[in-house]
Design an enzyme around this catalytic site. Structure first.
Site, mmCIF file in Angstrom:
data_model
loop_
_atom_site.group_PDB
_atom_site.id
_atom_site.type_symbol
_atom_site.label_atom_id
_atom_site.label_comp_id
_atom_site.label_asym_id
_atom_site.label_seq_id
_atom_site.Cartn_x
_atom_site.Cartn_y
_atom_site.Cartn_z
ATOM 1 N N TYR A 1 3.827 -12.343 10.157
ATOM 2 C CA TYR A 1 2.869 -11.870 9.147
ATOM 3 C C TYR A 1 1.513 -12.541 9.358
ATOM 4 O O TYR A 1 0.476 -11.874 9.427
ATOM 5 C CB TYR A 1 3.408 -12.161 7.738
ATOM 6 C CG TYR A 1 2.378 -11.991 6.640
ATOM 7 C CD1 TYR A 1 1.990 -10.715 6.219
ATOM 8 C CD2 TYR A 1 1.784 -13.096 6.025
ATOM 9 C CE1 TYR A 1 1.042 -10.547 5.225
ATOM 10 C CE2 TYR A 1 0.839 -12.942 5.027
ATOM 11 C CZ TYR A 1 0.467 -11.656 4.634
ATOM 12 O OH TYR A 1 -0.486 -11.501 3.641
HETATM 13 N N1 NAP Z 1 2.192 -12.038 -1.915
HETATM 14 C C1 NAP Z 1 1.289 -12.974 -1.801
HETATM 15 O O1 NAP Z 1 1.400 -14.079 -2.377
HETATM 16 C C2 NAP Z 1 0.045 -12.711 -0.971
HETATM 17 C C3 NAP Z 1 -0.873 -13.720 -0.831
HETATM 18 C C4 NAP Z 1 -2.062 -13.462 -0.152
HETATM 19 C C5 NAP Z 1 -2.293 -12.209 0.372
HETATM 20 N N2 NAP Z 1 -1.371 -11.220 0.263
HETATM 21 C C6 NAP Z 1 -1.731 -9.898 0.821
HETATM 22 O O2 NAP Z 1 -2.192 -9.072 -0.203
HETATM 23 C C7 NAP Z 1 -1.827 -7.720 0.102
HETATM 24 C C8 NAP Z 1 -1.862 -6.889 -1.155
HETATM 25 O O3 NAP Z 1 -0.939 -7.445 -2.088
HETATM 26 P P1 NAP Z 1 -0.165 -6.494 -3.128
HETATM 27 O O4 NAP Z 1 0.709 -7.356 -3.941
HETATM 28 O O5 NAP Z 1 -1.144 -5.571 -3.783
HETATM 29 O O6 NAP Z 1 0.726 -5.638 -2.073
HETATM 30 P P2 NAP Z 1 1.801 -4.508 -2.320
HETATM 31 O O7 NAP Z 1 1.978 -4.235 -3.770
HETATM 32 O O8 NAP Z 1 2.994 -4.835 -1.484
HETATM 33 O O9 NAP Z 1 1.078 -3.201 -1.695
HETATM 34 C C9 NAP Z 1 1.084 -2.889 -0.347
HETATM 35 C C10 NAP Z 1 0.978 -1.364 -0.256
HETATM 36 O O10 NAP Z 1 0.894 -0.990 1.134
HETATM 37 C C11 NAP Z 1 1.513 0.265 1.234
HETATM 38 N N3 NAP Z 1 1.933 0.662 2.579
HETATM 39 C C12 NAP Z 1 2.886 0.085 3.363
HETATM 40 N N4 NAP Z 1 3.040 0.782 4.490
HETATM 41 C C13 NAP Z 1 2.167 1.838 4.419
HETATM 42 C C14 NAP Z 1 1.872 2.931 5.275
HETATM 43 N N5 NAP Z 1 2.508 3.090 6.443
HETATM 44 N N6 NAP Z 1 0.933 3.832 4.897
HETATM 45 C C15 NAP Z 1 0.276 3.689 3.713
HETATM 46 N N7 NAP Z 1 0.514 2.665 2.847
HETATM 47 C C16 NAP Z 1 1.461 1.763 3.197
HETATM 48 C C17 NAP Z 1 2.743 0.140 0.347
HETATM 49 O O11 NAP Z 1 3.196 1.445 0.039
HETATM 50 P P3 NAP Z 1 4.753 1.751 -0.296
HETATM 51 O O12 NAP Z 1 4.875 1.476 -1.767
HETATM 52 O O13 NAP Z 1 4.888 3.197 0.070
HETATM 53 O O14 NAP Z 1 5.577 0.825 0.553
HETATM 54 C C18 NAP Z 1 2.180 -0.626 -0.833
HETATM 55 O O15 NAP Z 1 1.773 0.264 -1.857
HETATM 56 C C19 NAP Z 1 -0.456 -7.882 0.765
HETATM 57 O O16 NAP Z 1 -0.153 -6.803 1.585
HETATM 58 C C20 NAP Z 1 -0.597 -9.176 1.519
HETATM 59 O O17 NAP Z 1 -0.998 -8.906 2.846
HETATM 60 C C21 NAP Z 1 -0.202 -11.450 -0.408
#
Ligand code: NAP
Length: 215
Positions: free
Chosen positions: A126
């Site tokens: 990641y």
């Molecule tokens: N978790 C943490 O503590 C943390 C910390 C720092 C940064 N982040 C980053 O912040 C980002 C955003 O966070 P979040 O919580 O808003 O993420 P999230 O809710 O997991 O949202 C990611 C979205 O990406 C979509 N996606 C995945 N594959 C796709 C594809 N092939 N085509 C189009 N869309 C696709 C997913 O759709 P589906 O619903 O269809 O799968 C989901 O809606 C994360 O992805 C991560 O990189 C996370």
């Protein structure tokens, strides 16, 4: 403002789309699952159904946008392969689409610490994908802003954060405040070229952003 949020059903993405729509901006969210369209419409946004990992032409979706936001992610349940196809491949596909569609403003949701050397274990793919994606965004000649949050929470937003380029300590930040920071960056063209670490803090978001621009 016409904004395309890629990964539009994501938790941060839906918050940002709602903020944009509530103030009258054209908020468009790219989703891969047509079943998610209703949630976007309920937030006041327009869904664009397209799978980032498929062959469909992303440039058509990007065309006409004043800015794009990369908010997609393969998620914690996915293996290393999808870190390459979504977290890296989706981000670079969006760069190419911006070039084809003549869109220069690109906001990236990244993560704190991705440039730190020595990541190992299950999170390493990641971090590697996010590190490469951020480098591609910086090198593409775009008006980028890269927002690197600490650990995300679902706590209510406070509108107050701590930022640094980079910060020397970790922390957590609510998804509400990440969305509000992205909105502030969209409103501040001088945040182009800025890469910031972001955690919860005591400084109002606009002032925190301004502190990085002034440097
Ligand atoms: N978790 C943490 O503590 C943390 C910390 C720092 C940064 N982040 C980053 O912040 C980002 C955003 O966070 P979040 O919580 O808003 O993420 P999230 O809710 O997991 O949202 C990611 C979205 O990406 C979509 N996606 C995945 N594959 C796709 C594809 N092939 N085509 C189009 N869309 C696709 C997913 O759709 P589906 O619903 O269809 O799968 C989901 O809606 C994360 O992805 C991560 O990189 C996370």
């Amino acid at each position: 403002m016409n904004v395309l949020v890629v990964g539009g059903h994501g938790q941060i993405a839906l918050r940002l789309l709602r903020l944009l729509a509530d103030r009258g901006d054209a908020a468009r969210g790219l989703v891969r699952n047509a079943g998610h369209a209703g949630d976007l419409e309920a937030a006041g946004a327009t869904p664009v159904v397209l799978d980032l990992e498929g062959d469909a032409d992303l440039a058509e979706a990007v065309r006409g946008a004043d800015a794009v936001v990369f908010a997609a992610g393969a998620g914690p349940g996915s293996g290393p392969e999808r870190k390459r196809t979504v977290d890296l491949g989706g981000a670079t596909k969006l760069i190419d689409a911006c070039a084809a569609a003549g869109v220069s403003r690109y906001l990236m949701i990244s993560a704190m610490g991705v440039d730190r050397p020595g990541h190992s274990g299950p999170m390493a793919p990641y971090y590697e994908a996010k590190r490469e994606a951020d480098a591609a965004v910086r090198d593409a000649g775009l008006d980028y802003t890269i927002v690197r949050p600490g650990r995300l929470t679902d706590d209510p937003g406070t509108g107050r954060v701590e930022v640094g380029s980079p910060l020397d300590h970790g922390g957590e930040v609510s998804r509400d405040d990440v969305a509000a920071t992205l909105l502030a960056a969209l409103d501040e063209p001088r945040s182009a070229g800025v890469q910031l670490d972001l955690i919860g803090g005591a400084t109002p978001i606009d002032a925190a952003l301004a502190s990085l621009i002034a440097r």
